[in-house]
Design an enzyme around this catalytic site. Structure first.
Site, mmCIF file in Angstrom:
data_model
loop_
_atom_site.group_PDB
_atom_site.id
_atom_site.type_symbol
_atom_site.label_atom_id
_atom_site.label_comp_id
_atom_site.label_asym_id
_atom_site.label_seq_id
_atom_site.Cartn_x
_atom_site.Cartn_y
_atom_site.Cartn_z
ATOM 1 N N LYS A 34 87.751 14.249 -30.981
ATOM 2 C CA LYS A 34 89.143 14.054 -31.416
ATOM 3 C C LYS A 34 90.100 14.762 -30.457
ATOM 4 C CE LYS A 34 88.615 18.005 -34.501
ATOM 5 N NZ LYS A 34 88.213 18.409 -35.866
ATOM 6 N N ARG A 129 90.954 21.861 -48.267
ATOM 7 C CA ARG A 129 91.779 21.068 -47.357
ATOM 8 C C ARG A 129 91.544 19.625 -47.785
ATOM 9 N NH1 ARG A 129 91.050 21.311 -40.848
ATOM 10 N NH2 ARG A 129 89.204 20.148 -41.447
ATOM 11 N N TYR A 254 111.605 35.966 -15.576
ATOM 12 C CA TYR A 254 112.619 35.852 -16.635
ATOM 13 C C TYR A 254 112.629 37.092 -17.525
ATOM 14 C CZ TYR A 254 113.398 30.882 -15.737
ATOM 15 O OH TYR A 254 113.738 29.686 -15.166
ATOM 16 N N MET A 302 107.938 27.736 -16.834
ATOM 17 C CA MET A 302 107.465 26.372 -17.096
ATOM 18 C C MET A 302 106.475 25.896 -16.027
ATOM 19 S SD MET A 302 109.648 22.872 -17.682
ATOM 20 C CE MET A 302 110.617 23.491 -19.037
HETATM 21 C C1 PLP Z 1 87.002 19.108 -35.780
HETATM 22 C C2 PLP Z 1 85.929 18.937 -36.790
HETATM 23 C C3 PLP Z 1 84.594 19.276 -36.503
HETATM 24 C C4 PLP Z 1 84.199 19.977 -35.222
HETATM 25 O O1 PLP Z 1 84.552 21.342 -35.318
HETATM 26 P P1 PLP Z 1 84.213 22.384 -34.148
HETATM 27 O O2 PLP Z 1 84.613 23.704 -34.717
HETATM 28 O O3 PLP Z 1 85.043 22.007 -32.979
HETATM 29 O O4 PLP Z 1 82.760 22.252 -33.897
HETATM 30 C C5 PLP Z 1 83.642 18.967 -37.444
HETATM 31 N N1 PLP Z 1 83.971 18.385 -38.618
HETATM 32 C C6 PLP Z 1 85.239 18.073 -38.940
HETATM 33 C C7 PLP Z 1 85.541 17.459 -40.261
HETATM 34 C C8 PLP Z 1 86.252 18.351 -38.049
HETATM 35 O O5 PLP Z 1 87.520 18.060 -38.371
#
Ligand code: PLP
Length: 358
Positions: A34, A129, A254, A302
């Protein structure tokens, strides 16, 4: 060409995937890609993930990049579909959808896909969550089982809130609750993120879901990937484009936030927060100049940052500056900047040149 460059070591990625296999030899692997493969570039890393059983992403847009690359492995949508169009895409492109809320069960009933899709029921085992809890689990599962647009092999998954701390009992408690919530349900099971792959063998089940460890980064609150036998995939580098001498009492950058205590040589490196280097990294944050440790001096701009070249007698315009990666764990830079490696990797911007080594 501006020298800010992220090199990707695909051999390291394959090594890290092998590390997942060694840690969880009986489980199938969802490689989590992702957020553009944690900032590495999804299309760039796909060739190194041929050994994964499936891929996992956050949305259909990400899944389509995988299909455009002509990869036909299963792709899991970790938050499922967001609307009716996404449901149609699941059928068309053979995407597996997480179902985490009753509203998704209803949406699927109202917008049946052209052919049955595979779904994974997400259970909330205590993270609070996403996921179903209590009697919603059985109700939603029954509705899905009765829906002809849903394949019969419904999977089950959950996610841990604190697996990154192996001393914390919460993961064990989540596992116990998850077992109780799912004991009478059929289906493949998945719970482990990277931290659980390495730290909680009892969580491995049918499928593991490693993300950050594939990129060579430690999933734990302390330490770095090398401690876990991982190799960093991304090395973020640039070069010095100016070197100058400042006098005792002179300020750099800065806000004049860094002041020389004595006559000092300062190098200006061509990378800044516009490239994804964290602006919150304070003076003293390590960088490597031609492989040797030096310290940030003053605020990150930047497009540039300043480095204290004390002791770096050979440093000159053109010297290589490693911001993180090989020789300097991104975990270290993240700790200085008050964040986590995940955020730094995701934040590398489009103007950085990427080079892929296979
Ligand atoms: C992002 C995610 C993972 C992977 O997590 P890592 O800590 O990067 O290994 C696994 N399961 C779900 C549901 C996630 O959102």
């Amino acid at each position: 060409m501006r020298p800010a460059t992220a090199t990707l070591d695909l051999a390291a990625l394959r090594h890290n995937l092998a590390r997942v296999r060694a840690a969880a030899p009986l489980s199938k692997v969802f490689a989590v890609v992702k957020a553009d493969a944690y900032g590495h570039g999804l299309a760039r890393v796909l060739p190194a993930l041929a050994g994964a059983d499936a891929l996992a992403v956050a949305c259909v847009e990400e899944a389509l990049i995988i299909r455009e690359a002509k990869i036909d492995k299963p792709v899991l949508l970790l938050e499922g579909f967001f609307d009716a169009e996404d449901i149609a895409a699941c059928a068309e492109h053979d995407l597996w959808a997480v179902i985490h809320h009753p509203s998704q069960v209803d949406l699927l009933a109202r917008h049946p896909p052209a052919k049955p899709i595979r779904v994974w029921l997400k259970i909330d085992s205590g993270m609070n969550r996403l996921g179903l809890a209590g009697d919603k689990i059985a109700v939603c599962r029954r509705q899905l089982a009765d829906n002809n647009a849903v394949r019969k092999d419904i999977g089950l998954l959950t996610h841990f809130a604190r697996a990154d701390d192996t001393a914390d009992p919460t993961t064990g408690e989540q596992l116990t609750r998850w077992q109780a919530l799912t004991e009478n349900l059929d289906g493949e099971r998945s719970s482990a993120n990277s931290a659980a792959v390495l730290g909680w063998p009892e969580s491995h089940l049918d499928w593991v879901r490693p993300g950050i460890m594939l990129y060579g980064i430690s999933p734990f609150v302390e330490g770095c990937g090398r401690d876990a036998g991982l190799k960093p995939v991304m090395t973020f580098k640039t070069r010095l484009i100016a070197v100058k001498n400042v006098q005792s009492g002179d300020c750099v950058g800065y806000g004049g936030a860094w002041r020389a205590r004595s006559a000092t040589r300062i190098g200006i490196a061509a990378a800044g927060y516009g490239d994804g280097y964290p602006r919150h990294a304070p003076s003293g944050t390590p960088v490597l100049i031609d492989g040797m440790k030096a310290a940030l001096a003053g605020r990150v701009s930047m497009d540039m940052l300043a480095v204290d070249l004390s002791g770096h007698l050979n440093a000159a315009v053109g010297s290589e500056v490693t911001l993180w990666g090989d020789g300097l764990p991104v975990e270290t830079v993240a700790a200085y900047a008050g964040t986590i490696a995940y955020e730094l990797l995701c934040g590398v911007t489009q103007r950085v040149h990427f080079r892929v080594f296979d």
